[in-house]
Structure formats: structure tokens, C-alpha cells
Design a protein around this motif. Structure first.
Motif, PDB file in Angstrom:
ATOM      1  N   THR A  18      22.311  17.224  15.051  1.00 30.45           N
ATOM      2  CA  THR A  18      22.228  18.880  14.952  1.00 30.45           C
ATOM      3  C   THR A  18      20.782  19.310  14.206  1.00 30.45           C
ATOM      4  O   THR A  18      20.234  20.371  14.491  1.00 30.45           O
ATOM      5  CB  THR A  18      23.154  19.364  14.086  1.00 30.45           C
ATOM      6  N   GLU A  19      20.253  18.349  13.372  1.00 31.79           N
ATOM      7  CA  GLU A  19      19.087  18.628  12.702  1.00 31.79           C
ATOM      8  C   GLU A  19      17.959  18.244  13.782  1.00 31.79           C
ATOM      9  O   GLU A  19      16.895  19.080  13.693  1.00 31.79           O
ATOM     10  CB  GLU A  19      18.927  17.589  11.621  1.00 31.79           C
ATOM     11  N   SER A  20      18.004  17.467  14.511  1.00 33.78           N
ATOM     12  CA  SER A  20      16.892  17.131  15.633  1.00 33.78           C
ATOM     13  C   SER A  20      16.638  18.152  16.615  1.00 33.78           C
ATOM     14  O   SER A  20      15.701  18.537  17.090  1.00 33.78           O
ATOM     15  CB  SER A  20      17.172  15.858  16.224  1.00 33.78           C
ATOM     16  N   ILE A  21      17.767  18.797  17.059  1.00 35.39           N
ATOM     17  CA  ILE A  21      17.697  20.041  17.913  1.00 35.39           C
ATOM     18  C   ILE A  21      18.523  21.091  17.406  1.00 35.39           C
ATOM     19  O   ILE A  21      20.015  21.175  17.792  1.00 35.39           O
ATOM     20  CB  ILE A  21      18.208  19.398  19.502  1.00 35.39           C
ATOM     21  N   PRO A  22      18.249  21.965  16.522  1.00 39.61           N
ATOM     22  CA  PRO A  22      19.048  22.782  15.943  1.00 39.61           C
ATOM     23  C   PRO A  22      19.858  24.085  16.866  1.00 39.61           C
ATOM     24  O   PRO A  22      20.792  24.303  16.802  1.00 39.61           O
ATOM     25  CB  PRO A  22      18.082  23.884  15.177  1.00 39.61           C
ATOM     26  N   ASP A  23      18.897  24.221  18.100  1.00 35.08           N
ATOM     27  CA  ASP A  23      19.652  24.964  19.307  1.00 35.08           C
ATOM     28  C   ASP A  23      19.944  24.046  20.339  1.00 35.08           C
ATOM     29  O   ASP A  23      19.321  23.584  21.038  1.00 35.08           O
ATOM     30  CB  ASP A  23      18.442  26.084  19.920  1.00 35.08           C
ATOM     31  N   VAL A  77       6.090   5.967  13.710  1.00 35.16           N
ATOM     32  CA  VAL A  77       5.932   7.354  14.344  1.00 35.16           C
ATOM     33  C   VAL A  77       7.271   8.158  14.713  1.00 35.16           C
ATOM     34  O   VAL A  77       7.991   7.360  15.210  1.00 35.16           O
ATOM     35  CB  VAL A  77       5.039   7.475  15.529  1.00 35.16           C
ATOM     36  N   ILE A  78       7.456   9.022  14.352  1.00 35.83           N
ATOM     37  CA  ILE A  78       8.687   9.922  14.440  1.00 35.83           C
ATOM     38  C   ILE A  78       8.554  11.241  15.306  1.00 35.83           C
ATOM     39  O   ILE A  78       7.519  11.892  14.890  1.00 35.83           O
ATOM     40  CB  ILE A  78       9.510  10.199  13.237  1.00 35.83           C
ATOM     41  N   PHE A  79       8.968  11.468  16.546  1.00 35.48           N
ATOM     42  CA  PHE A  79       8.792  12.472  17.267  1.00 35.48           C
ATOM     43  C   PHE A  79      10.184  13.496  17.202  1.00 35.48           C
ATOM     44  O   PHE A  79      11.103  12.823  17.656  1.00 35.48           O
ATOM     45  CB  PHE A  79       8.619  12.047  18.755  1.00 35.48           C
ATOM     46  N   LEU A  80       9.978  14.604  16.985  1.00 32.90           N
ATOM     47  CA  LEU A  80      10.945  15.427  17.180  1.00 32.90           C
ATOM     48  C   LEU A  80      10.539  16.492  18.063  1.00 32.90           C
ATOM     49  O   LEU A  80      10.121  17.728  17.761  1.00 32.90           O
ATOM     50  CB  LEU A  80      11.464  16.154  15.661  1.00 32.90           C
ATOM     51  N   PRO A  81      11.062  16.497  19.553  1.00 36.12           N
ATOM     52  CA  PRO A  81      10.503  17.412  20.287  1.00 36.12           C
ATOM     53  C   PRO A  81      10.970  18.984  20.306  1.00 36.12           C
ATOM     54  O   PRO A  81      10.234  19.832  20.829  1.00 36.12           O
ATOM     55  CB  PRO A  81      10.814  16.789  21.553  1.00 36.12           C
ATOM     56  N   HIS A  82      12.046  19.040  19.585  1.00 35.64           N
ATOM     57  CA  HIS A  82      12.617  20.491  19.887  1.00 35.64           C
ATOM     58  C   HIS A  82      12.783  20.979  18.343  1.00 35.64           C
ATOM     59  O   HIS A  82      13.400  21.952  18.312  1.00 35.64           O
ATOM     60  CB  HIS A  82      14.007  20.021  20.423  1.00 35.64           C
ATOM     61  N   ILE A  83      11.959  20.669  17.636  1.00 38.10           N
ATOM     62  CA  ILE A  83      11.927  21.139  16.061  1.00 38.10           C
ATOM     63  C   ILE A  83      10.830  22.183  16.245  1.00 38.10           C
ATOM     64  O   ILE A  83       9.672  22.234  16.586  1.00 38.10           O
ATOM     65  CB  ILE A  83      11.424  20.306  15.023  1.00 38.10           C
ATOM     66  N   SER A  84      11.245  23.798  15.826  1.00 36.26           N
ATOM     67  CA  SER A  84      10.213  24.710  15.809  1.00 36.26           C
ATOM     68  C   SER A  84       9.343  24.798  14.263  1.00 36.26           C
ATOM     69  O   SER A  84      10.459  24.722  13.368  1.00 36.26           O
ATOM     70  CB  SER A  84      10.669  25.789  16.322  1.00 36.26           C
ATOM     71  N   ASP A  85       8.526  25.209  14.229  1.00 35.63           N
ATOM     72  CA  ASP A  85       7.859  25.606  12.710  1.00 35.63           C
ATOM     73  C   ASP A  85       7.077  26.996  12.810  1.00 35.63           C
ATOM     74  O   ASP A  85       6.367  27.244  13.976  1.00 35.63           O
ATOM     75  CB  ASP A  85       6.875  24.481  12.419  1.00 35.63           C
ATOM     76  N   GLU A  86       7.239  27.745  11.898  1.00 39.21           N
ATOM     77  CA  GLU A  86       6.765  28.995  11.937  1.00 39.21           C
ATOM     78  C   GLU A  86       4.949  29.074  11.534  1.00 39.21           C
ATOM     79  O   GLU A  86       4.409  29.927  11.962  1.00 39.21           O
ATOM     80  CB  GLU A  86       7.410  29.755  10.649  1.00 39.21           C
TER      81      GLU A  86
END
Length: 407
Positions: A264-269, A337-346
Motif C-alpha cells: 500500500t505504501e509503494s503504490i498508494p493508488d 538502489v530502491i526504485f518506487l515507480p508509482h510514488i508521487s512527490d509535490e
């Protein structure tokens, strides 16, 4: 005469309004009952499929549509009930008839067409339940390849291979997570005793569909890591591509609660990058970044660990012999290296991800030289759609004095 005519017209209009209001009320009550039934049926379909593993991407989109329709139906039903509870007095009804321009117009009422629309969605919800149930049946999976069939049924996968100096292992655990479907946690480990710097570990969290190619996705994740890992990735990918499926063992998967939280944290939506059953840059229409498209849509997170020699890396990027000699005694540096492709940042990072990937090793070495006491160096990259974390650590070398004291 004028007054009498106005009063007579007002009374006639009031009586007409009262009778029409009664008929309207009866009609609204019937429509509200139909809406209540439609709302319950929609919720029933969502509840029945709440914990069923959905293995087809289009069904995810259909479930999202039914959920939105159920919420819309509930909101409209709540407003209609509130409207029915507002029973105006006889005087207000008469004034409403006589002086309509001074009274606030009625709120929107239910109509047969509006209710009929939700009743049509109820039929679609019934078909949705049948599709999900048929997809969960064991007979449905008999047409799929062996690995994905067992994984979708909730099994875990394990494979270990030792050939000469090389060791290879692949482990997969799975579970069903609400709103995300069947989720897998894949760990790939490659080790070569004769070439320690070729040792690497890849951990991938991904969603499983019937069309998922586990080996293909793992290989693509390896090839997407960057040019500095090219030779290492080629060896690991070569071993992975020759995975003998007949030697794979399966077990009852045990899921860790922490991994559900990671999902749920890796892809909130849960519907990010999924629209109408197809992959797209982002469901929220966020501007794509360098990370968008690098990994398959199913992938939620990627963690890659490896080692590299600081002296060999500096010899390729620097001609400073004093600097090279200063770090020859260092043990191999460990990189994650950690990739989180679906995390958004303002507040996206203005720099390029490619630049970060080229700078991380050099900057980490510079930092360790300038600050001998430091053993960890970190770097982060944020984008409107995607996040990457780099970490380089320098193991503490054991000195001869320390080893003698232990003796």
C-alpha cells in the motif's frame, strides 16, 4: 372582483398542488425503494469480491467503476431521503403556488431514468461477480503455464541451483491484498565465489495477472538498472533465462503483514497507471518522468544490491594515482538502489535520474575519502511520478591488531 379572482385562482392552484404533491410523494417513495435496492446490490457485489484474487487487469478497472457508481448511488439516495423528510406546511405550499418566483426551487428529485441507470449497473455488477468467481476457480487456471498457475492459486515458489562456483536462487511468496489483487514478493540472488563482485540480489514486489511472465519481468527489471551494472546484469539474466521450470518446488506461501503494508505504501493508488484495462503513464495524468516506462506496470518496487571495487571504479574515471592508492586497501563497497515507480512527490528533483546514477559511486568515494569516519552515503531522487533511493556503504576493514586481540 380582481381580489376574488386572485383568491379563487390561488385556492384552485393550492388544491391542485396538494393532490399533485401526494402523487409525487408516492412516486418518489417508490423510486427511493428501487434506489435502495440498487445500492444494496452494488455493495453486495463489491463485498462478495472483496477478498477474491482478481487476475485480469480489465476486471480491476470494472471494479473501480462499480465502486464509483455505488458511491454516486449512495450520495443521491441520501439527498432524496432528506428531500422526503422536508414536508412543507399547507401555507408554504399555497405560497409556493401563488408566488413561485419568491421561493427557492425544489431540489433535484429522482426520476425513472436516473434509477434505471443504476439498475442497469446492478446487472453489470452481477456479471462482474460471475467473472471474478470463474477466474478464481481451479479449472480456470489449467490453461496457464505452471509457475503462474501455482502463484495465482496462492502457492509460493522456490528454486536453488549450484553449478561450480556459481549459486543461483529464486524465491516468490504471494498473497491476496484487497484492491491490489494477487501480489508477489520475488527475491532473486546470484553469487559467484570466483568473482565476488558479480554477486547481486534483486527484490521485486509486483502484482500478478494471468498474463504475467515472471522470468521476463525479472529480466527486464535487471536490464533497467543502469549502464554501470551492464556486465553484472548480463550474467545474472543469462542464468535466469535458463530457469528449468520442472525443477521448481512449490509450497504454501506464508505472507508477512509488513509486506502488505509495503504494498500500500509503494503504490498508494491501486489503480495508478491502469485505465480501461490498459497501462498508461499515470491514472492521475501526472507528467511522466525518466522512471515512467522503465519497469513494467505490474512492478510496485524494485530493490537491487551489489558490490563494486572503489579502486577499479576510480581507475576508470580518474588519473590521480595518489587517490587510487589511498583506497586500494578498501574492501568492496556495497550499493543498494530502491526504485518506487508509482510514488508521487509535490517537490520533484530538478536533476536527471541518469545523472544521479552516474554520480552516486564517484560522490560516495569522494565522501569516504574526505570523511574517513563515514561508512554510509545516501542520495535520493524525487519526481512527480517515481522515487529512487541510492545507498553506498563501506564495510569496516578488520585490522591485524584486532584479529590478534581476538586470538
Amino acid at each position: 372582483m380582481v381580489t376574488s379572482a386572485v383568491v379563487q385562482e390561488a385556492v384552485s392552484g393550492a388544491v391542485s398542488f396538494l393532490f399533485s404533491s401526494r402523487g409525487e410523494k408516492a412516486s418518489q417513495e417508490e423510486l427511493i425503494e428501487r434506489m435502495e435496492m440498487a445500492h444494496m446490490r452494488l455493495n453486495l457485489a463489491l463485498e462478495r469480491t472483496r477478498m477474491m484474487p482478481i487476475t485480469i487487469m480489465t476486471l480491476f478497472c470494472l471494479k473501480k467503476k462499480l465502486k464509483d457508481v455505488s458511491e454516486e448511488c449512495g450520495d443521491l439516495l441520501s439527498r432524496a431521503r432528506g428531500r422526503q423528510q422536508m414536508v412543507p406546511s399547507l401555507r408554504r405550499k399555497i405560497m409556493h403556488t401563488v408566488l413561485p418566483s419568491f421561493i427557492v426551487p425544489d431540489q433535484d428529485l429522482l426520476s425513472s431514468s436516473v434509477v434505471g441507470r443504476f439498475e442497469r449497473f446492478v446487472k453489470e455488477a452481477g456479471r462482474f461477480v460471475r467473472d471474478v468467481e470463474s477466474g478464481c476457480s481451479l479449472s480456470h487456471y489449467r490453461f496457464l503455464s505452471s509457475p503462474i498457475r501455482h502463484l495465482l492459486q496462492g502457492k509460493g515458489l522456490r528454486y536453488d541451483m549450484v553449478r561450480g562456483s556459481k549459486a543461483f536462487s529464486l524465491g516468490i511468496s504471494t498473497d491476496s491484498v484487497e484492491e491490489y489483487g494477487r501480489v508477489a514478493w520475488l527475491c532473486f540472488h546470484y553469487k559467484d565465489r570466483k568473482a565476488p563482485l558479480k554477486t547481486c540480489r534483486l527484490v521485486v514486489a509486483l502484482r500478478l495477472y494471468e498474463s504475467t511472465n515472471i522470468v521476463g519481468i525479472t529480466a527486464k527489471c535487471l536490464r533497467s538498472l543502469g549502464p554501470q551494472f551492464k556486465s553484472l546484469v548480463e550474467d545474472a539474466t543469462g542464468e535466469l533465462s535458463h530457469l528449468p521450470t520442472q525443477d521448481v518446488s512449490y509450497f504454501d506461501s506464508v505472507w508477512c503483514e509488513g509486506l502488505v503494508e509495503l504494498t500500500t505504501e509503494s503504490i498508494p493508488d491501486p489503480f495508478c497507471c491502469i485505465a480501461n484495462g490498459l497501462s498508461k503513464p499515470c491514472a492521475s495524468n501526472i507528467i511522466s518522468s525518466e522512471l515512467t516506462g522503465r519497469f513494467p506496470q505490474e512492478v510496485m518496487s524494485v530493490t537491487f544490491c551489489s558490490c563494486f571495487s572503489a579502486s577499479e571504479y576510480c581507475s576508470r574515471s580518474s588519473t590521480d594515482e595518489a587517490r587510487i592508492n589511498a583506497i586500494k586497501a578498501w574492501p568492496p563497497l556495497q550499493m543498494e538502489v530502491i526504485f518506487l515507480p508509482h510514488i508521487s512527490d509535490e517537490f520533484p528533483d530538478g536533476s536527471s535520474l541518469h545523472q544521479k546514477e552516474e554520480q552516486i559511486q564517484t560522490e560516495a568515494i569522494d565522501c569516504f575519502i574526505n570523511q574517513p569516519g563515514m561508512t554510509d552515503y545516501r542520495m535520493h531522487w524525487f519526481s512527480a511520478h517515481g522515487y529512487v533511493s541510492f545507498s553506498v556503504s563501506k564495510p569496516i576493514a578488520k585490522t591485524r591488531r584486532a584479529s590478534k586481540r581476538r586470538r
